[in-house]
Design an enzyme around this catalytic site. Structure first.
Site, mmCIF file in Angstrom:
data_model
loop_
_atom_site.group_PDB
_atom_site.id
_atom_site.type_symbol
_atom_site.label_atom_id
_atom_site.label_comp_id
_atom_site.label_asym_id
_atom_site.label_seq_id
_atom_site.Cartn_x
_atom_site.Cartn_y
_atom_site.Cartn_z
ATOM 1 N N CYS A 56 7.148 38.439 61.897
ATOM 2 C CA CYS A 56 6.680 38.212 60.526
ATOM 3 C C CYS A 56 5.715 37.030 60.513
ATOM 4 C CB CYS A 56 7.866 37.925 59.613
ATOM 5 S SG CYS A 56 7.388 37.633 57.888
ATOM 6 N N CYS A 60 8.786 30.833 56.723
ATOM 7 C CA CYS A 60 10.066 30.447 56.122
ATOM 8 C C CYS A 60 10.893 29.705 57.170
ATOM 9 C CB CYS A 60 10.815 31.685 55.638
ATOM 10 S SG CYS A 60 9.869 32.742 54.520
ATOM 11 N N CYS A 63 14.108 31.285 58.863
ATOM 12 C CA CYS A 63 14.098 32.681 59.284
ATOM 13 C C CYS A 63 13.827 32.883 60.774
ATOM 14 C CB CYS A 63 13.068 33.461 58.478
ATOM 15 S SG CYS A 63 13.140 35.247 58.806
ATOM 16 N N CYS A 100 20.680 49.359 52.101
ATOM 17 C CA CYS A 100 19.516 48.488 51.962
ATOM 18 C C CYS A 100 18.734 48.463 53.273
ATOM 19 C CB CYS A 100 19.950 47.073 51.597
ATOM 20 S SG CYS A 100 20.993 47.007 50.120
ATOM 21 N N CYS A 131 18.015 50.587 48.477
ATOM 22 C CA CYS A 131 17.391 49.286 48.229
ATOM 23 C C CYS A 131 16.481 48.983 49.410
ATOM 24 C CB CYS A 131 18.458 48.200 48.086
ATOM 25 S SG CYS A 131 17.802 46.527 47.819
ATOM 26 N N CYS A 191 16.761 42.975 42.665
ATOM 27 C CA CYS A 191 17.760 42.231 43.431
ATOM 28 C C CYS A 191 17.084 40.936 43.866
ATOM 29 C CB CYS A 191 18.202 43.054 44.642
ATOM 30 S SG CYS A 191 19.338 42.199 45.752
ATOM 31 N N ARG A 263 26.250 38.683 44.583
ATOM 32 C CA ARG A 263 26.590 39.111 45.942
ATOM 33 C C ARG A 263 26.875 37.920 46.842
ATOM 34 N NH1 ARG A 263 22.385 42.522 47.436
ATOM 35 N NH2 ARG A 263 23.606 44.199 46.492
#
Length: 350
Positions: A56, A60, A63, A100, A131, A191, A263
């Site tokens: 990616c 972040c 991550c 998901c 999702c 979400c 969640r």
């Protein structure tokens, strides 16, 4: 608060005052609201699958999938359709009602959209809610996924606007809000939640919940993640969060967003059963189920079902609730429980 008293005008001072309540008062208020809007003993179960892992371009700091950090993560291309469907069938058989699918992208490319839409259609044909989390979405992309039948789209705000720049610099807070707006306008359910334990202050946890609770419409699902510290990321040595602050975050999320599914998400692998039980009492009523969340560990399904049985909880729609756990499953869970400390501080060591 009645179950119809849903607000979108929370002030920072009001939310900080909730966080400052004595724990017993906060839990009583949160649980009372939870009982008005949901079956307090029902938990919605989702399974999360990484359909494209690593590489990616975002930065972040939490991550392991960022291409900017050396975390030893093996990069993978988009999974084959049959692989995804096999995982979805397994998830359904294990009691999950929602499947998901996550891809480590800044945003999906036009060439990927037909494949993603087919994936949604095929998973829905199995009788599951769907999702996806694919990064930022344009209005057109959101519309395409909605037309394919995607039920939910996940896009977290991560933290407060004030602390956001200390976590990520490659996309703005407004970028995230724009994606949520595009998702909602398409007719899909939203979400969106965040991560705590990233070195933020208490005010930042209040700020995150204020942003979510003051959206024009509350997110349908609000994942609250405890940071899982991964070697090679900038946050690998950050101080642990007091786990009772995590419980407070769950409780305040329940009070400010009474009709949302809250969640209990990443970080459960390192939480004691006692800590998770407090979170369920505080208003958490959704979990990710399975041995891995994208790339981070998660409790095994058998452990979750054994905990549910001990607490008298049952999965949404009762798919797996009436199945008796066999002796081997219970023995395995009991053996694992014996090895765990019941001390909350020990349970939060990541």
């Amino acid at each position: 608060m009645s179950k119809l008293d849903v607000r979108n005008d929370w002030t920072r001072n009001e939310i900080e005052a909730l966080f400052a309540l004595p724990m017993n008062d906060l839990l009583f208020q949160a649980h009372s609201i939870h009982r008005q809007t949901f079956d307090p003993n029902e938990v919605q179960i989702s399974r999360l699958l990484s359909i494209k892992t690593g590489a990616c371009p975002e930065d972040c700091k939490y991550c392991p999938q960022s291409a900017r950090y050396d975390t030893g993560l093996e990069k993978e291309r988009l999974l084959a359709m049959e692989t995804v469907l096999t995982e979805a069938r397994s998830a359904k058989a294990a009691g999950a009602s929602r499947f998901c699918m996550g891809a480590a992208w800044r945003n999906p490319k036009a060439r990927d959209m037909p494949y993603l839409k087919t994936m949604v259609e095929e998973v829905k044909a199995l009788g599951m809610e769907t999702c996806m989390t694919l990064g930022m979405l344009s209005a057109d992309q959101a519309g395409e996924l909605a037309e394919a039948g995607l039920d939910y789209y996940n896009h977290n705000l991560d933290t407060s606007p004030e602390y956001y720049g200390d976590v990520i610099t490659t996309r703005t807070y407004q970028n995230r809000l724009d994606t949520l707006s595009n998702v909602r306008a398409s007719g899909m359910k939203v979400c969106s939640g965040g991560i705590v334990g990233m070195g933020e202050k208490a005010q930042d946890r209040a700020g995150l919940l204020q942003q979510l609770a003051n959206l024009e419409q509350h997110p349908d699902s609000v994942p609250i993640n405890m940071l899982v510290k991964v070697s090679g990321t900038p946050f690998e040595n950050i101080d642990d969060l007091d786990p009772l602050e995590f419980v407070r975050t769950i409780a305040v999320a329940r009070i400010t967003m009474p009709k949302s599914r809250i969640r209990l998400s990443a970080g459960r692998e390192n939480m004691s059963d006692e800590l998770q039980s407090m979170c369920f009492f505080a208003g958490a009523n959704s979990i990710f189920y399975g041995c891995k969340l994208l790339t981070t560990p998660n409790p095994e399904e058998n452990d979750d079902m054994a905990l549910f049985k001990r607490l008298g909880l049952h999965p949404e729609q009762g798919i797996a609730a009436t199945k008796e756990l066999d002796e081997a499953m219970l023995a395995k869970a009991a053996a694992k429980q014996d090895k765990k400390s019941s001390a909350f501080y020990d349970a939060a060591a990541l």
